[in-house]
Design a protein around this motif. Structure first.
Motif, PDB file in Angstrom:
ATOM      1  N   ASP A  89       0.827  -1.213   0.000  1.00 23.87           N
ATOM      2  CA  ASP A  89       0.000   0.000   0.000  1.00 23.87           C
ATOM      3  C   ASP A  89       0.858   1.258   0.000  1.00 23.87           C
ATOM      4  N   TYR A  90       1.942   1.240   0.764  1.00 27.48           N
ATOM      5  CA  TYR A  90       2.850   2.398   0.804  1.00 27.48           C
ATOM      6  C   TYR A  90       3.448   2.655  -0.584  1.00 27.48           C
TER       7      TYR A  90
ATOM      8  N   GLU B 176       2.452   1.507  -3.664  1.00 28.24           N
ATOM      9  CA  GLU B 176       1.466   1.811  -4.699  1.00 28.24           C
ATOM     10  C   GLU B 176       0.634   3.050  -4.395  1.00 28.24           C
ATOM     11  N   GLY B 177       0.383   3.314  -3.125  1.00 27.64           N
ATOM     12  CA  GLY B 177      -0.479   4.431  -2.757  1.00 27.64           C
ATOM     13  C   GLY B 177       0.241   5.735  -2.501  1.00 27.64           C
ATOM     14  N   TRP B 178       1.512   5.680  -2.151  1.00 27.42           N
ATOM     15  CA  TRP B 178       2.240   6.909  -1.844  1.00 27.42           C
ATOM     16  C   TRP B 178       3.494   7.054  -2.704  1.00 27.42           C
TER      17      TRP B 178
ATOM     18  N   THR C 297       2.785   7.257  -6.544  1.00 25.08           N
ATOM     19  CA  THR C 297       1.755   8.177  -7.034  1.00 25.08           C
ATOM     20  C   THR C 297       1.857   9.585  -6.475  1.00 25.08           C
TER      21      THR C 297
END
Length: 79
Positions: free
Chosen positions: A30-31, A33-35, A38
């Motif tokens: 998540d870190y 791909e999400g931060w 992006t």
């Protein structure tokens, strides 16, 4: 690659408490791909996010995007 893992450790892993290995895997995913890909800008690619840089690579031929990267660095430094 060492720099990438060092950043993840410093910015995420060392500041997060995981109770299971699966929780750690999901959190790290998540870190990234999400931060990291992006939202986090990178100086080596003209202060763009990796996603923005990849979009330029798709639109522009490789040589043009490298020139644009250099131009972006010059613009950012002069600002």
């Amino acid at each position: 690659a060492e720099n990438f893992f060092g950043i993840i450790k410093k910015e995420y892993i060392n500041q997060t408490r995981f109770t299971t290995r699966d929780q750690a895997k999901l959190g790290i995913f998540d870190y990234i791909e999400g931060w990291y890909n992006t939202q986090r800008i990178h100086s080596k690619i003209g202060y763009l996010t990796p996603v923005e840089f990849e979009e330029l690579e798709v639109i522009l031929p490789v040589n043009e995007s490298k020139n644009m990267n250099m131009n972006l660095k010059m613009v950012v430094k002069s600002a």
